[in-house]
Design an enzyme around this catalytic site. Structure first.
Site, short mmCIF file in Angstrom:
data_model
loop_
_atom_site.label_atom_id
_atom_site.label_comp_id
_atom_site.label_asym_id
_atom_site.label_seq_id
_atom_site.Cartn_x
_atom_site.Cartn_y
_atom_site.Cartn_z
N ALA A 1 1.02 -1.59 0.14
CA ALA A 1 0.07 -0.03 -0.11
C ALA A 1 1.38 1.31 0.24
O ALA A 1 1.77 1.07 0.71
CB ALA A 1 -0.93 0.10 1.36
N LYS A 2 0.23 2.96 -0.92
CA LYS A 2 1.25 3.51 -0.65
C LYS A 2 0.51 4.41 0.50
O LYS A 2 -0.40 5.25 0.34
CB LYS A 2 0.72 4.32 -2.19
CG LYS A 2 1.57 3.87 -2.77
CD LYS A 2 1.24 4.35 -4.30
CE LYS A 2 2.10 5.62 -4.53
NZ LYS A 2 3.43 6.25 -4.20
N GLY A 3 1.00 4.15 1.87
CA GLY A 3 0.55 4.43 3.51
C GLY A 3 1.44 5.49 3.55
O GLY A 3 2.71 5.50 3.37
N TYR B 1 6.37 6.43 3.99
CA TYR B 1 7.03 7.14 3.46
C TYR B 1 8.18 8.26 4.36
O TYR B 1 9.81 8.43 3.87
CB TYR B 1 6.06 8.72 1.88
CG TYR B 1 6.42 7.34 1.12
CD1 TYR B 1 7.08 7.30 -0.14
CD2 TYR B 1 4.60 6.27 0.83
CE1 TYR B 1 7.01 6.76 -0.83
CE2 TYR B 1 4.43 5.58 0.19
CZ TYR B 1 5.46 5.86 -1.49
OH TYR B 1 5.37 5.37 -2.17
#
Ligand code: PMP
Length: 312
Positions: free
Chosen positions: A164-166, A170
């Site tokens: 997931a691009k949580g 990042y």
């Protein structure tokens, strides 16, 4: 990405919780949960100029990943991937730009400052567009980038859902790329705790050995990139052998070539990995895939139209 990355301005119009609005009317409260705890998911998508008008590349694949990511964080997303795709097209049409970058963000909004985000914060969403040039530097498009191995190890998939691009996930990438910048490199390479290679701060990694391309998969705690998938598909169609498996830093240091893939970075050759030089010129597979990718995203390669969503 480097200090040289041009600052780009967000578009005049945005989609915000179901409506197209002027971006300047969106005000986020200091109690916005995502600002404190990274409780959101996002996407990075590009649209390109084609002979049939602007076209978004692999829009539904990006929106499906956004919807899957929302579930991990218990975000109460009220829109389907199809609705978010339509909203994206409408935003680009309203803006009237022919190419650019799209940033959808789904997040826990204004509410109590506690970690039980889903118990008090609304799920808000916006989609904004902006101009974008070569993410890893215009000057590096042909000559390739300089990459360094960072001391920060990649967050393992048992700690966060790496598929997931949580937003909060990042911080790992930011620490890594800041270290690379401080040491004069263009990009960071993150290793896993077991010493295998994970990925770049915002790209997947490919390397070449004896004419074959090799990349890792989700078991190496990577974000399984849509560009990575595109390159694997193009390789198959071009009759270039590929292998998907975990790999180590010594294997990478012994590679014939290395390149990075990502929506922002597209396909970018690596010219140096911590003092090890790689070829990046004509005839390299990195160059061949970079060219082919540009043909595909600009609608100049027959057979890949299903990956393009035309705006007009
Ligand atoms: N890994 C990370 C950590 C990224 O941020 C990205 C960019 N989204 C990628 C890989 C490449 O993914 P994609 O090709 O889907 O943009």
């Amino acid at each position: 990405m480097s200090a040289k990355t041009p600052v780009s301005k967000v578009g005049k119009y945005a989609w915000y919780n179901g409506e197209i609005v002027e971006t300047s009317t969106i005000h986020l409260s200091p109690s916005t949960n995502v600002a404190h705890y990274g409780t959101g998911v996002f996407e990075g998508i590009r649209f390109y100029e084609t002979s049939k008008g602007p076209a978004v590349f692999r829009l539904m694949d990006h929106m499906k990943r956004l919807v899957r990511g929302s579930r991990f964080y218990s975000l109460d997303l009220k829109w389907t991937a199809e609705q978010l795709a339509s909203a994206t097209v409408a935003t680009i049409a309203k803006e009237g730009t022919v190419s650019g970058y799209i940033r959808p963000l789904v997040y826990f909004g204004d509410g109590p400052i506690h970690l039980r985000a889903k118990a008090g914060c609304p799920t808000d969403a916006f989609i904004v567009t902006r101009a974008i040039t070569a993410y890893l530097g215009e000057e590096n498009v042909d000559r390739g980038v300089r990459v360094t191995v960072t001391k920060w190890r990649k967050t393992h998939f048992t700690s966060v859902p790496t598929s997931a691009k949580g937003c909060g996930q990042y911080s790992n990438s930011v620490l890594a790329v800041h270290e690379a910048m401080e040491r004069g490199f263009d990009e960071a390479l993150l290793l896993n705790h077991n010493g295998t290679v994970a990925e770049g701060s915002g790209e997947n990694v490919f390397w070449v050995k004896n004419g074959k391309i090799i990349t890792n998969d989700a078991t190496s705690s990577i974000l399984p990139g849509i560009t990575r998938d595109t390159v694997l598909t193009l390789a198959k169609d071009l009759g270039i052998a590929s292998e998907v498996r975990a790999f180590t830093l010594p294997e990478l240091m012994d590679a014939d070539e290395m390149f990075l893939t990502g929506t922002a970075a597209e396909v970018t050759s690596v010219r140096e990995l911590d003092g090890r030089m790689f070829p990046t010129g004509e005839g390299t597979l990195g160059r061949i895939f970079a060219r082919r990718y540009q043909e595909v995203v600009h609608g100049r390669a027959p057979g890949y139209d299903h990956w393009l969503t035309y705006v007009r």
